[in-house]
Write an enzyme that holds these catalytic residues in place. Sequence first.
Site, short mmCIF file in Angstrom:
data_model
loop_
_atom_site.label_atom_id
_atom_site.label_comp_id
_atom_site.label_asym_id
_atom_site.label_seq_id
_atom_site.Cartn_x
_atom_site.Cartn_y
_atom_site.Cartn_z
N GLU A 33 49.66 41.54 48.59
CA GLU A 33 48.41 40.79 48.41
C GLU A 33 48.04 40.05 49.68
O GLU A 33 48.88 39.36 50.28
CB GLU A 33 48.59 39.78 47.26
CG GLU A 33 47.44 39.73 46.33
CD GLU A 33 47.18 41.04 45.60
OE1 GLU A 33 46.24 41.75 45.99
OE2 GLU A 33 47.91 41.35 44.65
N HIS A 34 46.78 40.18 50.08
CA HIS A 34 46.25 39.55 51.30
C HIS A 34 46.95 40.09 52.56
O HIS A 34 47.03 39.40 53.57
CB HIS A 34 46.34 38.02 51.23
CG HIS A 34 45.42 37.44 50.18
ND1 HIS A 34 44.08 37.23 50.42
CD2 HIS A 34 45.65 37.06 48.91
CE1 HIS A 34 43.52 36.73 49.31
NE2 HIS A 34 44.45 36.62 48.38
N SER A 67 23.87 50.99 30.55
CA SER A 67 25.27 50.59 30.38
C SER A 67 25.51 50.03 28.98
O SER A 67 24.79 49.12 28.54
CB SER A 67 25.66 49.52 31.41
OG SER A 67 26.94 49.01 31.09
N GLY A 124 35.43 40.57 35.40
CA GLY A 124 35.89 39.33 36.03
C GLY A 124 37.39 39.17 36.04
O GLY A 124 37.91 38.12 36.39
N GLY A 126 39.49 40.98 37.87
CA GLY A 126 40.06 41.32 39.17
C GLY A 126 40.72 42.68 39.18
O GLY A 126 41.63 42.93 39.96
N LEU A 127 40.28 43.59 38.31
CA LEU A 127 40.85 44.95 38.27
C LEU A 127 39.90 45.97 38.90
O LEU A 127 40.06 47.16 38.75
CB LEU A 127 41.17 45.36 36.83
CG LEU A 127 42.10 44.40 36.09
CD1 LEU A 127 42.34 44.89 34.68
CD2 LEU A 127 43.42 44.24 36.83
N SER A 128 38.88 45.45 39.56
CA SER A 128 37.97 46.25 40.36
C SER A 128 37.06 47.18 39.57
O SER A 128 37.06 48.39 39.76
CB SER A 128 38.73 47.05 41.41
OG SER A 128 37.83 47.33 42.45
N GLU A 162 29.61 49.08 49.13
CA GLU A 162 29.87 47.72 48.66
C GLU A 162 29.70 46.71 49.81
O GLU A 162 29.18 45.63 49.63
CB GLU A 162 31.27 47.62 48.05
CG GLU A 162 31.50 46.28 47.40
CD GLU A 162 32.26 46.33 46.08
OE1 GLU A 162 32.63 45.25 45.62
OE2 GLU A 162 32.45 47.42 45.52
N ASP A 174 40.67 49.09 46.97
CA ASP A 174 40.19 49.36 45.61
C ASP A 174 39.67 50.79 45.49
O ASP A 174 40.05 51.54 44.60
CB ASP A 174 39.07 48.38 45.23
CG ASP A 174 39.56 46.95 45.14
OD1 ASP A 174 40.79 46.74 45.23
OD2 ASP A 174 38.73 46.05 44.98
#
Length: 391
Positions: A33-34, A67, A124, A126-128, A162, A174
């Site tokens: 991560e990061h 959607s 929201g 964070g699983l892309s 993106e 991602d």
Amino acid sequence: MREELMSSFKEVFKRSEEPRVYLSPGRVNLIGEHTDYNGGYVFPCALSVGTYIVIAPREDRTIRFYSKNFEDLGVIETNLDDLSFQEEHDWANYPKGVLSLFKEKGLTGTHGFDALFFGNIPNGAGLSSSASIELAMAVAWDEMNHFQMERIPMVQLCQQAENEYIGVNCGVMDQFAIGMGKKDQAILLDCDTLEYSYAPVKLEGVKLVLANTNKRRGLADSKYNERRSECEEALADLQKEVSIHHLCELTTEQFENHKSVIQNGTALRRAKHAIAENGRTKLAHKRLEEGNLIAVGELMNESHRSLRDDYEVTGEHLDALVEAAWKEPSVLGARMTGAGFGGCTVNLIKEDNIEEVLARIAGDYKQRTGIETEFYVVDVGDGTRELTKGE
């Protein structure tokens, strides 16, 4: 799911012919991560949940999006000649951005289409979900028009959409994990060179569980930019002594030998995390290849502690959820995943009595935060692909 969505498509668009159905997975980063913007490794895998696109060509140049996740927005209509970003098009700007980038590369379709989207990735968390939508659109559009674009350039195109069209400065992880994922395999990816290798995820008797803090990632964007500049500050100081382009070119030992050159204590801690996390990620790949899940779990725990203490991106909700998991003997490893400040944790949990274990974790988390958590027991799935009958 495939049959159900085809039926919804026919109902929404009043069409009778058979559409094509694609599934584009979500992703989770097991560790690393990061590290991506510091020239290091990440270790993600594609998931069994994701974004479905049900699509059929039209005779004209009109494009219609719908959607099932945002039914109140109704059908969003545009055409191949106007792919400009429009605020009111909301979520549909993600697939439009992909079409726009194809067009920039001279890959223009002659016919529009109708497309219904449905995602079972929690928003929201964070699983892309955004990269999942982008790859769904790219693969479907490519196959509809027989462009035959190679998959890695397509992954890069979706990242570019993106970055430039949506305006979110994400790395390539991602889109890469979603486009290149393989069932029961994780990907060790060098974000700088795009060199990659797969490692088998053999989870005999163990489940991969995502836990949602249900705390939306409010600070993530501003803190992300702050952390990047702190890492750049540490790098600039180190470059006075060592010839490197990225922090993650250093081993932990080399960092220890040169860290005194870093002037700012905060920048020092950020660099310490990035370099140590890169080492953990490479080691996790090796341990997973050996089938040593206990060692992988310990590396995940170390990763979370480093993200909490040195990188300071966890926050009370992620810490509460991870610490509740750590109390359970059947949890091999638990850590935050994603940018931080909310979103999800990723956990390796023995499957015996897993329901009781999850209930205790949820109870502990609610007691500390007042918030209910949600769990997703997921499999490691294939990358974006067309679904066949019966899937």
